[in-house]
Design a protein around this motif. Structure first.
Motif, PDB file in Angstrom:
ATOM      1  N   MET A   1      23.262 -28.207  16.027  1.00  0.00           N
ATOM      2  CA  MET A   1      23.498 -26.952  15.537  1.00  0.00           C
ATOM      3  C   MET A   1      22.248 -26.178  15.769  1.00  0.00           C
ATOM      4  N   SER A   2      22.336 -24.904  16.429  1.00  0.00           N
ATOM      5  CA  SER A   2      21.234 -24.015  16.839  1.00  0.00           C
ATOM      6  C   SER A   2      20.459 -23.426  15.664  1.00  0.00           C
ATOM      7  N   ASP A   3      19.142 -22.950  15.864  1.00  0.00           N
ATOM      8  CA  ASP A   3      18.225 -22.182  14.778  1.00  0.00           C
ATOM      9  C   ASP A   3      19.064 -21.292  14.313  1.00  0.00           C
ATOM     10  N   THR A   4      19.570 -20.243  15.648  1.00  0.00           N
ATOM     11  CA  THR A   4      20.339 -19.033  15.108  1.00  0.00           C
ATOM     12  C   THR A   4      21.440 -19.262  14.312  1.00  0.00           C
ATOM     13  N   GLU A   5      22.269 -20.422  14.568  1.00  0.00           N
ATOM     14  CA  GLU A   5      23.536 -20.556  13.517  1.00  0.00           C
ATOM     15  C   GLU A   5      23.041 -20.823  12.200  1.00  0.00           C
ATOM     16  N   ASN A   6      21.785 -21.606  11.939  1.00  0.00           N
ATOM     17  CA  ASN A   6      21.401 -21.996  10.754  1.00  0.00           C
ATOM     18  C   ASN A   6      20.921 -20.794  10.025  1.00  0.00           C
ATOM     19  N   LYS A   7      20.484 -19.856  10.819  1.00  0.00           N
ATOM     20  CA  LYS A   7      19.863 -18.541  10.241  1.00  0.00           C
ATOM     21  C   LYS A   7      20.939 -17.559   9.749  1.00  0.00           C
ATOM     22  N   ILE A   8      22.123 -17.621  10.496  1.00  0.00           N
ATOM     23  CA  ILE A   8      23.187 -16.619  10.004  1.00  0.00           C
ATOM     24  C   ILE A   8      23.901 -17.299   8.938  1.00  0.00           C
ATOM     25  N   LYS A   9      24.069 -18.672   8.601  1.00  0.00           N
ATOM     26  CA  LYS A   9      24.479 -19.306   7.622  1.00  0.00           C
ATOM     27  C   LYS A   9      23.722 -19.261   6.392  1.00  0.00           C
ATOM     28  N   ALA A  10      22.454 -19.207   6.618  1.00  0.00           N
ATOM     29  CA  ALA A  10      21.328 -19.119   5.410  1.00  0.00           C
ATOM     30  C   ALA A  10      21.299 -17.750   5.010  1.00  0.00           C
ATOM     31  N   ALA A  11      21.599 -16.618   5.800  1.00  0.00           N
ATOM     32  CA  ALA A  11      21.710 -15.388   5.558  1.00  0.00           C
ATOM     33  C   ALA A  11      23.033 -15.112   4.619  1.00  0.00           C
ATOM     34  N   THR A  12      24.166 -15.618   5.068  1.00  0.00           N
ATOM     35  CA  THR A  12      25.317 -15.623   4.542  1.00  0.00           C
ATOM     36  C   THR A  12      25.362 -16.012   2.986  1.00  0.00           C
ATOM     37  N   VAL A  13      24.873 -17.253   2.805  1.00  0.00           N
ATOM     38  CA  VAL A  13      24.505 -18.006   1.543  1.00  0.00           C
ATOM     39  C   VAL A  13      23.859 -16.851   0.631  1.00  0.00           C
ATOM     40  N   ASP A  14      22.846 -16.485   0.942  1.00  0.00           N
ATOM     41  CA  ASP A  14      21.912 -15.607   0.417  1.00  0.00           C
ATOM     42  C   ASP A  14      22.581 -14.286  -0.176  1.00  0.00           C
ATOM     43  N   LEU A  15      23.372 -13.676   0.895  1.00  0.00           N
ATOM     44  CA  LEU A  15      24.197 -12.590   0.416  1.00  0.00           C
ATOM     45  C   LEU A  15      25.160 -12.862  -0.717  1.00  0.00           C
ATOM     46  N   LEU A  16      25.954 -13.991  -0.479  1.00  0.00           N
ATOM     47  CA  LEU A  16      26.768 -14.631  -1.649  1.00  0.00           C
ATOM     48  C   LEU A  16      26.288 -14.938  -2.802  1.00  0.00           C
ATOM     49  N   LEU A  17      25.399 -15.730  -2.722  1.00  0.00           N
ATOM     50  CA  LEU A  17      24.769 -16.492  -4.169  1.00  0.00           C
ATOM     51  C   LEU A  17      23.724 -16.006  -4.647  1.00  0.00           C
ATOM     52  N   LYS A  18      22.751 -15.443  -3.780  1.00  0.00           N
ATOM     53  CA  LYS A  18      21.582 -14.524  -4.493  1.00  0.00           C
ATOM     54  C   LYS A  18      21.902 -13.181  -4.843  1.00  0.00           C
ATOM     55  N   GLU A  19      22.724 -12.653  -4.082  1.00  0.00           N
ATOM     56  CA  GLU A  19      23.087 -11.149  -4.288  1.00  0.00           C
ATOM     57  C   GLU A  19      24.046 -10.757  -5.014  1.00  0.00           C
ATOM     58  N   GLY A  20      25.140 -11.673  -4.915  1.00  0.00           N
ATOM     59  CA  GLY A  20      26.667 -11.482  -5.300  1.00  0.00           C
ATOM     60  C   GLY A  20      27.228 -10.709  -4.430  1.00  0.00           C
ATOM     61  N   ASN A  21      26.825 -10.585  -3.406  1.00  0.00           N
ATOM     62  CA  ASN A  21      27.708  -9.652  -2.395  1.00  0.00           C
ATOM     63  C   ASN A  21      28.897 -10.246  -1.778  1.00  0.00           C
ATOM     64  N   PHE A  22      29.757 -10.459  -2.318  1.00  0.00           N
ATOM     65  CA  PHE A  22      31.039 -11.010  -1.966  1.00  0.00           C
ATOM     66  C   PHE A  22      31.933 -10.203  -1.225  1.00  0.00           C
ATOM     67  N   GLY A  23      31.539  -9.151  -0.817  1.00  0.00           N
ATOM     68  CA  GLY A  23      32.247  -8.321   0.172  1.00  0.00           C
ATOM     69  C   GLY A  23      31.348  -7.972   1.294  1.00  0.00           C
ATOM     70  N   PHE A  24      30.583  -8.991   1.625  1.00  0.00           N
ATOM     71  CA  PHE A  24      29.412  -8.583   2.533  1.00  0.00           C
ATOM     72  C   PHE A  24      30.338  -8.354   4.006  1.00  0.00           C
ATOM     73  N   THR A  25      29.570  -7.724   5.029  1.00  0.00           N
ATOM     74  CA  THR A  25      30.023  -7.676   6.311  1.00  0.00           C
ATOM     75  C   THR A  25      29.246  -8.141   7.329  1.00  0.00           C
ATOM     76  N   LEU A  26      29.845  -8.303   8.582  1.00  0.00           N
ATOM     77  CA  LEU A  26      29.051  -8.897   9.735  1.00  0.00           C
ATOM     78  C   LEU A  26      27.590  -8.094   9.874  1.00  0.00           C
ATOM     79  N   TYR A  27      27.604  -7.064   9.575  1.00  0.00           N
ATOM     80  CA  TYR A  27      26.529  -6.272   9.785  1.00  0.00           C
ATOM     81  C   TYR A  27      25.564  -6.559   8.748  1.00  0.00           C
ATOM     82  N   ASP A  28      25.830  -6.970   7.483  1.00  0.00           N
ATOM     83  CA  ASP A  28      25.016  -7.153   6.581  1.00  0.00           C
ATOM     84  C   ASP A  28      24.221  -8.617   6.897  1.00  0.00           C
ATOM     85  N   VAL A  29      25.042  -9.532   7.518  1.00  0.00           N
ATOM     86  CA  VAL A  29      24.593 -10.653   7.793  1.00  0.00           C
ATOM     87  C   VAL A  29      23.652 -10.637   9.186  1.00  0.00           C
TER      88      VAL A  29
END
Length: 196
Positions: A1-29
């Protein structure tokens, strides 16, 4: 898995679980991960696919280790304390994890399967709690109410701590929500009564 993929997944986890942004967009990611939306589409094809992949990782790395503490061979009080300590580690970093689980349960087949499988493992725990209630060691009407209190007390103080921080309320630098040892002691007192 590439570093970019990991950054994208980590950003998504943060949006969901740290911020509670369950309606996140790909722009947010894209904004959070510093990755181009075209790159996100290349690796994950869609928001739904990205969320499904991240949900599986959340289950494997955060949810499963937390709930496994409740199905070990320890005595009931030790299981509960271990669960509270594991919850502190996870919920301190990801305050919205339990809300995420509740919100996504109806639509995520992976979550549904995990919790259905977990229910089998929990039958012994439920019996153990009910037996402690029957022996008058725990003052609860039934095991379901006890477990509902346990799960809500283990994580919701982190959600509200985050809520109060976002409101910018004048609170002491060291919040009671950051004092895990005393928090867990208070929870044990609530669940098992002050005499146990």
């Amino acid at each position: 898995m590439s570093d970019t993929e990991n950054k994208i997944k980590a950003a998504t986890v943060d949006l969901l679980l740290k911020e509670g942004n369950f309606g996140f967009t790909l722009y947010d990611v894209a904004e959070r991960s510093k990755a181009n939306r075209t790159v996100i589409h290349y690796y994950f094809r869609s928001r739904d696919n990205l969320q499904a992949i991240v949900t599986k990782e959340i289950l494997n790395t955060l949810v499963q280790p937390r709930y496994e503490t409740l199905v070990c061979q320890d005595d009931l009080k030790s299981k509960i304390l271990n669960f509270l300590e594991e919850s502190d580690k996870i919920c301190r970093l990801y305050p919205y994890i339990d809300v995420f689980l509740m919100v996504r349960l109806k639509v995520s087949h992976d979550l549904q399967k995990y919790f259905q499988d977990m229910l089998e493992s929990f039958k012994d725990l439920i019996s153990e709690v009910q037996e402690a209630i029957d022996r008058k060691e725990i003052n609860y009407p039934d095991a379901q109410v006890f477990l509902s209190d346990l799960f809500s007390l283990s994580s919701f103080s982190y959600i509200f701590s985050n809520f109060f921080r976002n409101l910018d309320l004048p609170v002491h630098r060291k919040s009671i929500f950051d004092d895990c040892r005393n928090k867990n002691g208070r929870i044990l007192d609530i669940l098992f009564g002050r005499n146990n």
